[in-house]
Write a protein that holds these residues in place. Structure first.
Motif, mmCIF file in Angstrom:
data_model
loop_
_atom_site.group_PDB
_atom_site.id
_atom_site.type_symbol
_atom_site.label_atom_id
_atom_site.label_comp_id
_atom_site.label_asym_id
_atom_site.label_seq_id
_atom_site.Cartn_x
_atom_site.Cartn_y
_atom_site.Cartn_z
ATOM 1 N N SER A 1 0.851 -1.511 0.378
ATOM 2 C CA SER A 1 0.024 0.035 0.080
ATOM 3 C C SER A 1 0.970 1.348 0.147
ATOM 4 N N PHE A 2 2.563 1.126 0.140
ATOM 5 C CA PHE A 2 2.953 2.233 -0.017
ATOM 6 C C PHE A 2 3.171 3.198 -1.203
ATOM 7 N N GLU A 3 3.105 4.184 -1.548
ATOM 8 C CA GLU A 3 3.266 5.306 -2.188
ATOM 9 C C GLU A 3 4.498 5.338 -2.851
ATOM 10 N N SER A 4 5.654 4.639 -2.590
ATOM 11 C CA SER A 4 6.346 4.681 -3.017
ATOM 12 C C SER A 4 6.729 3.814 -4.272
ATOM 13 N N LEU A 5 6.377 2.362 -3.730
ATOM 14 C CA LEU A 5 6.286 0.723 -4.044
ATOM 15 C C LEU A 5 5.224 0.908 -5.478
ATOM 16 N N SER A 6 3.998 2.241 -5.541
ATOM 17 C CA SER A 6 3.232 2.404 -6.626
ATOM 18 C C SER A 6 3.979 3.665 -7.735
ATOM 19 N N ASN A 7 4.797 4.510 -7.435
ATOM 20 C CA ASN A 7 5.501 5.316 -8.267
ATOM 21 C C ASN A 7 6.465 4.716 -8.139
ATOM 22 N N GLY A 8 7.339 4.035 -8.330
ATOM 23 C CA GLY A 8 8.375 3.483 -8.355
ATOM 24 C C GLY A 8 9.646 4.210 -7.800
ATOM 25 N N LYS A 9 9.797 4.057 -6.305
ATOM 26 C CA LYS A 9 10.256 5.113 -5.780
ATOM 27 C C LYS A 9 11.181 4.565 -4.351
ATOM 28 N N LEU A 10 11.175 3.011 -4.870
ATOM 29 C CA LEU A 10 10.724 2.533 -3.035
ATOM 30 C C LEU A 10 12.246 1.332 -3.572
ATOM 31 N N TYR A 11 13.297 1.425 -2.892
ATOM 32 C CA TYR A 11 14.769 0.961 -3.364
ATOM 33 C C TYR A 11 15.978 0.035 -2.229
ATOM 34 N N ILE A 12 16.538 -0.901 -2.478
ATOM 35 C CA ILE A 12 16.738 -1.390 -1.444
ATOM 36 C C ILE A 12 18.438 -1.872 -1.958
ATOM 37 N N PRO A 13 19.302 -2.042 -1.153
ATOM 38 C CA PRO A 13 20.580 -1.728 -1.696
ATOM 39 C C PRO A 13 21.228 -3.209 -1.841
ATOM 40 N N VAL A 14 22.582 -2.788 -2.542
ATOM 41 C CA VAL A 14 23.045 -4.065 -3.005
ATOM 42 C C VAL A 14 23.939 -4.567 -2.214
ATOM 43 N N PRO A 15 24.358 -5.982 -1.908
ATOM 44 C CA PRO A 15 24.309 -6.950 -0.659
ATOM 45 C C PRO A 15 25.801 -5.793 -0.114
ATOM 46 N N THR A 16 26.702 -5.102 -0.880
ATOM 47 C CA THR A 16 27.994 -4.994 -0.635
ATOM 48 C C THR A 16 28.204 -3.241 0.111
ATOM 49 N N TYR A 17 26.871 -2.869 -0.052
ATOM 50 C CA TYR A 17 26.946 -1.575 0.242
ATOM 51 C C TYR A 17 27.662 -0.976 1.500
ATOM 52 N N TYR A 18 27.668 -1.364 2.502
ATOM 53 C CA TYR A 18 28.799 -1.358 3.494
ATOM 54 C C TYR A 18 29.970 -1.127 3.038
ATOM 55 N N ILE A 19 30.497 -1.894 2.351
ATOM 56 C CA ILE A 19 31.764 -1.777 1.440
ATOM 57 C C ILE A 19 31.879 -0.637 1.074
ATOM 58 N N ASP A 20 31.090 -0.722 -0.391
ATOM 59 C CA ASP A 20 31.312 0.238 -1.500
ATOM 60 C C ASP A 20 30.865 2.199 -1.111
ATOM 61 N N GLU A 21 30.103 1.651 0.379
ATOM 62 C CA GLU A 21 29.977 3.419 0.327
ATOM 63 C C GLU A 21 31.997 4.159 0.727
ATOM 64 N N ALA A 22 32.513 2.985 1.701
ATOM 65 C CA ALA A 22 33.632 4.088 1.695
ATOM 66 C C ALA A 22 34.723 3.897 0.698
ATOM 67 N N LYS A 23 34.228 2.988 -0.279
ATOM 68 C CA LYS A 23 35.785 2.964 -1.074
ATOM 69 C C LYS A 23 35.407 3.281 -2.528
ATOM 70 N N ASP A 24 34.208 3.900 -2.931
ATOM 71 C CA ASP A 24 33.448 4.734 -4.202
ATOM 72 C C ASP A 24 32.143 5.725 -3.462
ATOM 73 N N PRO A 25 32.523 6.467 -2.981
ATOM 74 C CA PRO A 25 32.098 7.975 -1.993
ATOM 75 C C PRO A 25 31.237 8.878 -3.150
ATOM 76 N N THR A 26 31.186 8.644 -4.736
ATOM 77 C CA THR A 26 31.079 9.669 -5.852
ATOM 78 C C THR A 26 29.505 8.595 -6.257
ATOM 79 N N ASN A 27 30.012 7.462 -6.966
ATOM 80 C CA ASN A 27 28.666 7.085 -6.869
ATOM 81 C C ASN A 27 27.970 6.867 -6.217
#
Length: 423
Positions: free
Chosen positions: A369-395
């Motif tokens: 019932s979430f608006e974000s799901l119906s409008n296509g703006k609900l997001y989940i992270p990839v499994p390595t995000y907690y590593i990548d956030e320090a390695k690739d800050p620009t992206n």
């Protein structure tokens, strides 16, 4: 709403000093930051946004001149976002001074250089020859950013859970070039004693207070502590790479400074882009927790992720949670407040192998019932995000900006790097 949020954003930016780019504040390009840069900017407004737009309002004008006049001394500080360490690089004099999160002081001294005789500081030859750590970030992430064989050669001990978080470290682990030395709560002191590293890097956990005392008093091994999770900004978190790289000497410090400046440039660019938006979508950043029934872990308004949401043009729906603290709320309260949010960033799904809409709705049916799901703006992270956030800050930062305002970017949110769009 946009006007109020814009004023809040600019007020927040005004308290965030900067030092990177040309460096930022070095408007005249003479490798120093002084009143001369204020005069130069007053006389020359055609220097480009990346050089002259110091307050990130997408224009170069007299406001930037005033901003520089008030802050040019601060711009020269060697540490500008991180609040839980201190650093004074003097590589031209042969050393770098750092103080960690609990007050341990080090002088990283180039071979043959003169010791500056700083009272209370431990002197280590830089680059060091051996280290151990019990978790991935920021030591291993900084090594991966540098991607330097000499740096990897110093990493003799790693945490039990860190063997596969880095391709190079994993290869070295399989070849017995580095060994595991336990985890956060179960350090293997016998292995550490055999390695006898120059320094062991520990985190902020209470168990590490005990570990520091044992390593120092019983084994005579130096310890450096990092409190990255206490940093209030994303830039502060990644700035810890400067602290770590100092132990690997001046050339690696220079390389990390460039990495940090690139991230700082990208952050400013994203803030400028956000300032052109017509409105501020409501955003929820949340991690569900299943304790025999779903509850929801929410972060305070001063948490670094929520600050990024504000910087990049979003309106955090749970902005009433104070400070950088966190709060667990029941499902009913969460659904009532979050169901109408324009954007939902739904963390933690990497632990459950969730990748598709069906997977997600099986895990949490009420999201249907979430608006974000119906409008296509609900997001989940990839499994390595907690590593990548320090390695690739620009992206990583650009992903946040694109999730909040896809309309401002070519390709929108169709090709995020570290998050998946649920459709």
């Amino acid at each position: 709403m946009k006007k109020v949020m814009a004023l809040l954003m600019l007020a927040m930016i005004a308290f965030m000093p900067s030092i990177s780019a040309q460096a930022i504040g070095d408007v005249n390009g003479d490798d120093s930051i002084s009143i001369a840069d204020v005069v130069y900017l007053f006389k020359n407004r055609d220097v480009g946004l990346d050089v002259g737009d110091l307050n990130c309002d997408n224009a170069v004008n007299v406001v930037d001149v005033v901003y520089l006049f008030k802050n040019y001394d601060t711009f020269r500080d060697p540490v500008v976002f991180a609040e839980t360490f201190e650093m004074d690089p003097n590589w031209d004099k042969g050393y770098c001074y750092v103080k960690d999160s609990v007050g341990n002081e080090f002088v990283l001294l180039k071979e043959g250089a003169t010791d500056p005789q700083i009272e209370g500081a431990t002197v280590l030859t830089a680059p060091i020859s051996s280290l151990a750590c019990t978790q991935y970030s920021p030591v291993l992430s900084t090594a991966d950013v540098l991607n330097n064989a000499d740096v990897y050669d110093t990493i003799d001990g790693i945490g039990n859970w860190d063997t596969t978080n880095s391709a190079e470290i994993y290869s070295r682990y399989l070849n017995n070039e580095t060994i595991t030395v336990g985890g956060i709560t179960d350090i293997d002191y016998d292995k550490v004693a055999i390695l006898n590293p120059d320094v062991v890097f520990l985190g902020s956990w209470d168990d590490h207070d005990t570990a520091e005392n044992k390593l120092r008093s019983e084994l005579g091994i130096d310890v450096a502590r990092f409190y990255t999770y206490d940093e209030k900004t994303y830039m502060g978190r990644i700035e810890w790479a400067k602290f770590v790289s100092a132990f690997w000497g001046d050339s690696n410090s220079d390389a990390i400074e460039e990495y940090f400046q690139d991230a700082w440039h990208k952050r400013n660019e994203l803030i400028r882009t956000a300032s052109t938006a017509d409105d501020y979508p409501t955003v929820v950043y949340v991690m569900p927790v299943d304790y025999g029934g779903l509850t929801y872990y929410l972060y305070g308004s001063q948490n670094y992720n929520n600050k990024m949401i504000t910087e990049f043009g979003g309106d955090n729906i749970f902005n009433d949670i104070p400070g950088s603290s966190s709060l667990i709320i029941d499902a009913e309260t969460f659904y009532e407040r979050a169901a109408t949010a324009d954007v939902v960033i739904y963390m933690g799904m990497e632990y459950y192998g969730i990748e598709t809409r069906d997977d997600l709705l099986t895990y949490d049916p009420n999201l249907a019932s979430f608006e974000s799901l119906s409008n296509g703006k609900l997001y989940i992270p990839v499994p390595t995000y907690y590593i990548d956030e320090a390695k690739d800050p620009t992206n990583y930062m650009e992903d946040f900006a694109r999730m909040i305002h896809p309309e401002l970017y070519s390709g929108g949110d169709s090709s995020l790097t570290y998050f998946n769009k649920i459709e």
